[in-house]
Design a protein around this motif. Structure first.
Motif, PDB file in Angstrom:
ATOM      1  N   ILE A   6     -30.531   4.234   2.574  1.00 39.42           N
ATOM      2  CA  ILE A   6     -30.379   2.796   2.398  1.00 39.42           C
ATOM      3  C   ILE A   6     -30.710   2.388   0.964  1.00 39.42           C
ATOM      4  CG2 ILE A   6     -31.067   0.527   3.250  1.00 39.42           C
ATOM      5  CD1 ILE A   6     -29.567   2.144   5.287  1.00 39.42           C
ATOM      6  N   TYR A   7     -31.603   3.117   0.316  1.00 40.29           N
ATOM      7  CA  TYR A   7     -31.887   2.828  -1.087  1.00 40.29           C
ATOM      8  C   TYR A   7     -30.614   2.955  -1.930  1.00 40.29           C
ATOM      9  CZ  TYR A   7     -36.939   3.210  -0.134  1.00 40.29           C
ATOM     10  OH  TYR A   7     -38.211   3.030   0.344  1.00 40.29           O
TER      11      TYR A   7
ATOM     12  N   GLY B 270     -27.229 -15.845   6.659  1.00 39.96           N
ATOM     13  CA  GLY B 270     -26.595 -14.627   7.165  1.00 39.96           C
ATOM     14  C   GLY B 270     -27.597 -13.503   7.336  1.00 39.96           C
ATOM     15  N   ALA B 271     -28.468 -13.326   6.338  1.00 45.43           N
ATOM     16  CA  ALA B 271     -29.469 -12.259   6.398  1.00 45.43           C
ATOM     17  C   ALA B 271     -30.455 -12.492   7.539  1.00 45.43           C
ATOM     18  CB  ALA B 271     -30.209 -12.172   5.064  1.00 45.43           C
ATOM     19  N   ILE B 272     -30.880 -13.743   7.731  1.00 44.07           N
ATOM     20  CA  ILE B 272     -31.821 -14.063   8.812  1.00 44.07           C
ATOM     21  C   ILE B 272     -31.190 -13.795  10.171  1.00 44.07           C
ATOM     22  CG2 ILE B 272     -33.038 -15.957   9.956  1.00 44.07           C
ATOM     23  CD1 ILE B 272     -33.470 -17.151   7.127  1.00 44.07           C
ATOM     24  N   ALA B 273     -29.919 -14.177  10.317  1.00 44.25           N
ATOM     25  CA  ALA B 273     -29.221 -13.957  11.588  1.00 44.25           C
ATOM     26  C   ALA B 273     -29.111 -12.472  11.901  1.00 44.25           C
ATOM     27  CB  ALA B 273     -27.831 -14.599  11.540  1.00 44.25           C
ATOM     28  N   ILE B 274     -28.787 -11.678  10.897  1.00 40.93           N
ATOM     29  CA  ILE B 274     -28.654 -10.234  11.098  1.00 40.93           C
ATOM     30  C   ILE B 274     -30.003  -9.610  11.435  1.00 40.93           C
ATOM     31  CG2 ILE B 274     -28.158  -8.046   9.913  1.00 40.93           C
ATOM     32  CD1 ILE B 274     -25.911  -9.542   8.433  1.00 40.93           C
TER      33      ILE B 274
ATOM     34  N   THR C 259     -26.161  -4.043  10.582  1.00 46.32           N
ATOM     35  CA  THR C 259     -27.258  -3.781   9.651  1.00 46.32           C
ATOM     36  C   THR C 259     -26.735  -3.447   8.256  1.00 46.32           C
ATOM     37  OG1 THR C 259     -28.657  -2.961  11.451  1.00 46.32           O
ATOM     38  CG2 THR C 259     -29.287  -2.347   9.211  1.00 46.32           C
ATOM     39  N   PHE C 260     -25.702  -2.622   8.192  1.00 49.24           N
ATOM     40  CA  PHE C 260     -25.115  -2.275   6.896  1.00 49.24           C
ATOM     41  C   PHE C 260     -24.527  -3.513   6.225  1.00 49.24           C
ATOM     42  CE2 PHE C 260     -24.379   2.574   6.843  1.00 49.24           C
ATOM     43  CZ  PHE C 260     -25.605   2.784   7.427  1.00 49.24           C
ATOM     44  N   ALA C 261     -23.923  -4.391   7.021  1.00 51.63           N
ATOM     45  CA  ALA C 261     -23.395  -5.640   6.474  1.00 51.63           C
ATOM     46  C   ALA C 261     -24.517  -6.479   5.878  1.00 51.63           C
ATOM     47  CB  ALA C 261     -22.661  -6.418   7.562  1.00 51.63           C
ATOM     48  N   GLY C 262     -25.680  -6.452   6.537  1.00 49.49           N
ATOM     49  CA  GLY C 262     -26.825  -7.192   6.033  1.00 49.49           C
ATOM     50  C   GLY C 262     -27.332  -6.650   4.708  1.00 49.49           C
TER      51      GLY C 262
ATOM     52  N   LEU D 276     -17.353  -7.361   1.818  1.00 47.44           N
ATOM     53  CA  LEU D 276     -16.648  -6.573   2.827  1.00 47.44           C
ATOM     54  C   LEU D 276     -16.302  -5.182   2.302  1.00 47.44           C
ATOM     55  CD1 LEU D 276     -14.265  -9.254   4.373  1.00 47.44           C
ATOM     56  CD2 LEU D 276     -16.196  -8.116   5.494  1.00 47.44           C
ATOM     57  N   LEU D 277     -15.953  -5.079   1.031  1.00 48.76           N
ATOM     58  CA  LEU D 277     -15.652  -3.772   0.451  1.00 48.76           C
ATOM     59  C   LEU D 277     -16.861  -2.857   0.541  1.00 48.76           C
ATOM     60  CD1 LEU D 277     -13.816  -1.860  -1.219  1.00 48.76           C
ATOM     61  CD2 LEU D 277     -14.746  -2.954  -3.286  1.00 48.76           C
ATOM     62  N   ASN D 278     -18.025  -3.351   0.133  1.00 56.20           N
ATOM     63  CA  ASN D 278     -19.249  -2.550   0.219  1.00 56.20           C
ATOM     64  C   ASN D 278     -19.579  -2.206   1.667  1.00 56.20           C
ATOM     65  OD1 ASN D 278     -20.956  -2.183  -2.451  1.00 56.20           O
ATOM     66  ND2 ASN D 278     -19.969  -4.179  -2.606  1.00 56.20           N
ATOM     67  N   THR D 279     -19.484  -3.190   2.548  1.00 61.18           N
ATOM     68  CA  THR D 279     -19.822  -2.970   3.952  1.00 61.18           C
ATOM     69  C   THR D 279     -18.920  -1.928   4.591  1.00 61.18           C
ATOM     70  OG1 THR D 279     -20.644  -5.243   4.188  1.00 61.18           O
ATOM     71  CG2 THR D 279     -20.042  -4.073   6.209  1.00 61.18           C
ATOM     72  N   LEU D 280     -17.620  -2.052   4.390  1.00 58.58           N
ATOM     73  CA  LEU D 280     -16.672  -1.123   5.002  1.00 58.58           C
ATOM     74  C   LEU D 280     -16.826   0.280   4.423  1.00 58.58           C
ATOM     75  CD1 LEU D 280     -13.513  -3.424   5.147  1.00 58.58           C
ATOM     76  CD2 LEU D 280     -14.926  -2.662   7.080  1.00 58.58           C
TER      77      LEU D 280
END
Length: 277
Positions: free
Chosen positions: A33-34, A117-121, A143-146, A171-175
């Motif tokens: 994750i780092y 968004g971060a709080i919801a995730i 989690t990755f989207a967060g 979305l690019l980073n998340t996907l």
């Protein structure tokens, strides 16, 4: 260690011993994750095309929030007993992250949408931990989207403005990083079919293509996603090797692909006159 295996190890690891001094800091062992956090942050900084004090604060805020999640999640898992060390450091990291977040919000109110968004995730992930569903694919994707929200967070904090292209960047980073969810499951679950991974990469490719068509991603940035497709293809082709090779080789593959993705993405985000030189 790659993105998902490091997360799996962290989830399986026992809680810190009760006899460990409370003043010893906790540190998340999820090394993959780092890498994700750093790459997403740097793509956000590249989008801003400058580095300010707010850029540094955005990194510290995201890093502190990530460190806060680890002890708080462990405490939630062991809800029948209170662990002072987990509570102390979870609270300290949270206080630092929230303080910086509030300061950045005071400067750039647009950041409220990122925070919500971060709080919801985080709330959904906490519920998943409570019901022992944290390793479910849907929660790992969320989690990755967060984590990848650090990209638009950095860009908005630095520039004070937001555009629809930041949705494309997020979305690019998340996907891209979510691709690891499906590759790691091939290594850890011997009976797992690679069909799920094929379906994911096909759908993700269509989404990336749509973002490019809408103008939310440049063609070169969209091409950067092909690194994930090529990596998955290589693993599917050499599946026996992937399942038996040393973990260090898997770590090199994941880290190398992440920084290659960063290189292409950063070039795509350069100003047109500089990129054409």
């Amino acid at each position: 260690m790659n993105l998902l295996e490091s997360s799996t190890v962290a989830q399986a690891a026992p809680a810190p011993r009760s006899g460990k001094p409370w003043y010893v800091p906790t540190c998340s062992p999820e090394h993959g994750i780092y890498v994700m956090l750093l790459v997403a942050f740097l793509t956000g900084a590249a989008t801003a095309q400058r580095w300010t004090w707010a850029t540094t604060l955005a990194l510290v805020c995201a890093f502190s929030a990530f460190q806060a999640e680890h002890p708080l999640t462990l405490q939630l898992k062991q809800r029948r007993s209170w662990k002072p060390r987990l509570l102390v450091w979870g609270s300290l990291y949270s206080a630092l992250a929230l303080s910086i977040a509030f300061y950045l919000y005071w400067q750039v109110p647009l950041l409220l949408w990122i925070y919500l968004g971060a709080i919801a995730i985080f709330a959904v992930d906490s519920i998943a931990v409570f019901y022992h569903q944290r390793k479910a694919v849907w929660n790992e994707l969320l989690t990755f989207a967060g984590v990848c929200l650090v990209a638009p967070l950095t860009a908005i904090a630095t520039t004070g403005t937001a555009t629809v292209s930041l949705i494309g960047l997020w979305l690019l980073n998340t996907l891209f990083f979510s691709s690891a969810i499906f590759t790691v499951k091939l290594r850890k679950l011997k009976g797992t079919s690679w069909l799920d991974g094929v379906v994911y990469h096909v759908l993700a490719s269509f989404i990336i293509g749509g973002l490019c068509w809408l103008g939310w991603l440049s063609p070169l940035a969209a091409i950067a996603f092909s690194i994930a497709v090529l990596k998955f293809g290589l693993i599917a082709w050499q599946l026996n090797w992937y399942r038996t090779t040393a973990i260090q080789n898997v770590a090199l593959l994941e880290t190398g692909s992440a920084f290659l993705f960063l290189s292409l993405s950063a070039i795509a985000l350069l100003p047109a006159d500089l990129a054409s030189r």
